[in-house]
Enzyme design. Sequence first.
Site, PDB file in Angstrom:
ATOM      1  N   ARG A 153      -0.081  75.195 -71.076  1.00  0.00           N
ATOM      2  CA  ARG A 153       0.110  76.466 -71.794  1.00  0.00           C
ATOM      3  C   ARG A 153       1.189  76.339 -72.856  1.00  0.00           C
ATOM      4  NH1 ARG A 153       0.985  81.736 -68.155  1.00  0.00           N
ATOM      5  NH2 ARG A 153       1.494  82.565 -70.208  1.00  0.00           N
ATOM      6  N   TRP A 213       9.579 108.948 -41.751  1.00  0.00           N
ATOM      7  CA  TRP A 213      10.436 107.761 -41.699  1.00  0.00           C
ATOM      8  C   TRP A 213       9.506 106.567 -41.538  1.00  0.00           C
ATOM      9  CZ3 TRP A 213      15.704 107.469 -42.287  1.00  0.00           C
ATOM     10  CH2 TRP A 213      16.444 108.656 -42.161  1.00  0.00           C
ATOM     11  N   TYR A 232       6.315 107.579 -49.254  1.00  0.00           N
ATOM     12  CA  TYR A 232       5.905 108.405 -48.122  1.00  0.00           C
ATOM     13  C   TYR A 232       4.814 109.388 -48.517  1.00  0.00           C
ATOM     14  CZ  TYR A 232       5.503 112.440 -45.199  1.00  0.00           C
ATOM     15  OH  TYR A 232       4.965 113.454 -44.458  1.00  0.00           O
ATOM     16  N   ARG A 240      17.283 101.700 -38.987  1.00  0.00           N
ATOM     17  CA  ARG A 240      18.169 102.721 -38.426  1.00  0.00           C
ATOM     18  C   ARG A 240      18.625 102.336 -37.024  1.00  0.00           C
ATOM     19  NH1 ARG A 240      15.072 108.305 -38.493  1.00  0.00           N
ATOM     20  NH2 ARG A 240      14.952 107.747 -36.301  1.00  0.00           N
ATOM     21  N   ASP A 274       3.479  70.969 -50.755  1.00  0.00           N
ATOM     22  CA  ASP A 274       3.698  70.624 -49.353  1.00  0.00           C
ATOM     23  C   ASP A 274       4.442  69.307 -49.148  1.00  0.00           C
ATOM     24  OD1 ASP A 274       2.272  72.910 -48.911  1.00  0.00           O
ATOM     25  OD2 ASP A 274       0.576  71.962 -47.911  1.00  0.00           O
ATOM     26  N   ALA A 324      -3.029  73.058 -55.344  1.00  0.00           N
ATOM     27  CA  ALA A 324      -2.275  74.160 -55.955  1.00  0.00           C
ATOM     28  C   ALA A 324      -1.052  73.711 -56.755  1.00  0.00           C
ATOM     29  CB  ALA A 324      -1.854  75.147 -54.862  1.00  0.00           C
ATOM     30  N   ALA A 325      -0.180  72.928 -56.141  1.00  0.00           N
ATOM     31  CA  ALA A 325       1.083  72.600 -56.798  1.00  0.00           C
ATOM     32  C   ALA A 325       0.848  71.770 -58.060  1.00  0.00           C
ATOM     33  CB  ALA A 325       1.990  71.839 -55.828  1.00  0.00           C
ATOM     34  N   CYS A 352      -6.110  77.731 -46.795  1.00  0.00           N
ATOM     35  CA  CYS A 352      -5.881  78.885 -45.898  1.00  0.00           C
ATOM     36  C   CYS A 352      -7.174  79.612 -45.595  1.00  0.00           C
ATOM     37  CB  CYS A 352      -4.939  79.893 -46.523  1.00  0.00           C
ATOM     38  SG  CYS A 352      -3.771  79.214 -47.678  1.00  0.00           S
TER      39      CYS A 352
END
Lengths: 452, 452
Positions: B19, B438, B430, B446, B287, B8-9, B42
Amino acid sequence: MIVIGGDAAGMSAASQARRRLGPGELEILAFERGDFTSYSACGIPYWVGGLVGGPDELIARDPATFRKDHIDVRTGHEVTGINLDARTVTVRDIAAGKDITEGYDVLMYAAGAVPVRPAWADNPASGIFGVQTLGDGAAIEAWLSSFDARDAVVIGGGYIGVEMAEALIRRGLRVTLVERSGQPMSTVDPDMGALVADAVRGLGIELRTGVAVRALETSDDRVRAVVTDDGTIPADVVVLGLGVRPNTALADAAGIPLGDTGGLATDLRQRVTGPDGVVDGVWAAGDCVQVTHLVSGKSLHVPLGTHANKQGRVAGINIGGGYATFPGVIGTAVTKICDLEVARTGLSSKEAEAAGFRFVTATIESTNRAGYFPGAVPMTVKVIAEKDTGLLLGAQIVGRAEAAKRIDAFAIAVWNRMTVVEMTALDLGYAPPFAPVWDPVLIAARKAADKI
Amino acid sequence: MIVIGGDAAGMSAASQARRRLGPGELEILAFERGDFTSYSACGIPYWVGGLVGGPDELIARDPATFRKDHIDVRTGHEVTGINLDARTVTVRDIAAGKDITEGYDVLMYAAGAVPVRPAWADNPASGIFGVQTLGDGAAIEAWLSSFDARDAVVIGGGYIGVEMAEALIRRGLRVTLVERSGQPMSTVDPDMGALVADAVRGLGIELRTGVAVRALETSDDRVRAVVTDDGTIPADVVVLGLGVRPNTALADAAGIPLGDTGGLATDLRQRVTGPDGVVDGVWAAGDCVQVTHLVSGKSLHVPLGTHANKQGRVAGINIGGGYATFPGVIGTAVTKICDLEVARTGLSSKEAEAAGFRFVTATIESTNRAGYFPGAVPMTVKVIAEKDTGLLLGAQIVGRAEAAKRIDAFAIAVWNRMTVVEMTALDLGYAPPFAPVWDPVLIAARKAADKI
């Protein structure tokens, strides 16, 4: 403390005040015109659609529960007058048909909203319903159960209109949804609205956009059809989803000043304010107040249960001697049409335009889960950002699963005035069952960032 | 530009550089020791568990696709040395068994991580596997297919260990999960870890916490059992989920300085840095690097594909002449055990303690949807906030559906240094199918706010 209106805002305020002040310190008297307290009007379409049981399920707390907390709730009582100087309210006991007068130190105005009713909708025939109270829900239920209704027309293609159209199709009716503007859910951009329109039609609902209603045809005291500027549609039942306006007539008559939008204006602590400052002893919350949109800075009327609950809580904390504020809203809303999830936050393109922003938009397609993971389905995400700064102005999402609540990520980013460039670095949850390695939120932010 | 490591990296960096700079402006040569590029490690547990098809599904882009973009990927090539002064790397063509030397202007170090292997795990017998590369996945697959394996032992109760234990139970094996500490997923607090432990046991996995492994018993070149300080567990297959450390031996040998954690230290643009500043021409991502935790301010090694992708992209944009930064992480992670969703962000209680914060915690139970809506299931949310200021330090969620990704709301709140008091006013989505009026996020905020 007198509370006008026994739904979310008023009863949240009462409960919070009671948490801070015992019955010896504060008497609380709440008047509710209807029969129910603290209910979820948002649940009515699901009740009508058969997804949810009777009205009891939609009631969060009933009057008996409040009374245990020494909150004296009187249903069937309508406040008919407020005397600010004398600090009294006049109340009609509807069943007994008599009036009483009660004094207050603190007046909590939480009278909610009243449905918008054009002249043509002012019709006493049966079969015509709003979708605002549990009483409305019960009336629709009773009507649908009383005979073999076949044709339903829902007028108004907003959230409630679309939800009711779906509920009625679930009940086996032929449903036409009539919307005056060019798309259902005009709170999202037209390109996203087109996806909603497809989903509505996919349910078998006849969607008629750009169509204005002229009249309701009735006979034998029953609705028979809806007359539009594009033909007449047969109707055994008509549901009006035309929006609501703040229920402020009582306040207005008492000389309480109203805000620009017709709703009550309040300060951050939910004290009613006017040109001369705070109106002494009067608080307000819920669908009767106006709120500040934190992106546009404008005052708006946004009747949503989630705001009503928060504002009521804030008012009650302050009334009880605590400190809490409600800074405003950013226009977040979510809904579901069958399995299509729709969400928005911040400003739409139209709203950004109206507010004077120069902006770019970016739309991406991605998936709810890693593309290879079972259950991965497509999602469309649109981002609106200020052109020069990259400030996130708004976002919209349409998807099939695990899509709509991703709007919360954008909502919190909007709230915190993040730029789309900064958003590309956000550390969001990743695992194959939950997201692609770049979450759709980040992909959309990235594409918008590329345009800044 | 030479890229060390084709996952990936490294490949994100290569793609982003390409690009911005065409083949005439920048040659890109990427060396990968293994056979695959840009794959989702993964996804391996889901492949082994049979939820996902063969390895092809886990590969985002193969070498041929990169070559079309004029990125010369050479798999089966291991970089064996770096000469910073000469700006060259030595590369072993593994199949051909010969070495070549290539010069670079820009060196992208993305060598990933190496699994942690205690002395007892250094065993050549078959049936012992890591879960790091697609090769590991293929080896486990081949082993399980080659005979009727019955007993599996997974060593290490972190994310990968738990996911692999579930995968193996799906395959019909008897599975024991051995974890040295007192709970699985020690990245969440013990009370949340207890919920995870219940779920793991509910799957039929034998969970052994507080148990240290002493040795692996083998015979006929095959693993037979795992010897622990609390007895011997039969094993036809042993999976090691003991974590990883940065693969920086090659950098170290070349004189590239390492950070406190053993990973490469970089600046915000992913340039490798040392005590004397930027190491000229050397970039790193994924990594093998360390990152800054934006709440504790500490350097950490957090090997996650989502960071690797972001860092690689940032490096590539900068190498290509653009500007992008990776400010750090806040410790967000999500996973799923059967239908139990687990998520965390920010600091756990232990981490907050270690960082020196004085804090409160608040834990609430709520539901994913309105309580009355079909499919409503419980969710536990824990919030950690600085005692004096209310600054949100971290949050953890355990639930059964639509729970884990709610961590993104907390993650963005942590990122923006929100207080739990301010969070109570957040305008989140909501509607009954998506949340109680909530949201659990707000209820937790809260409750924490009440303790400030």
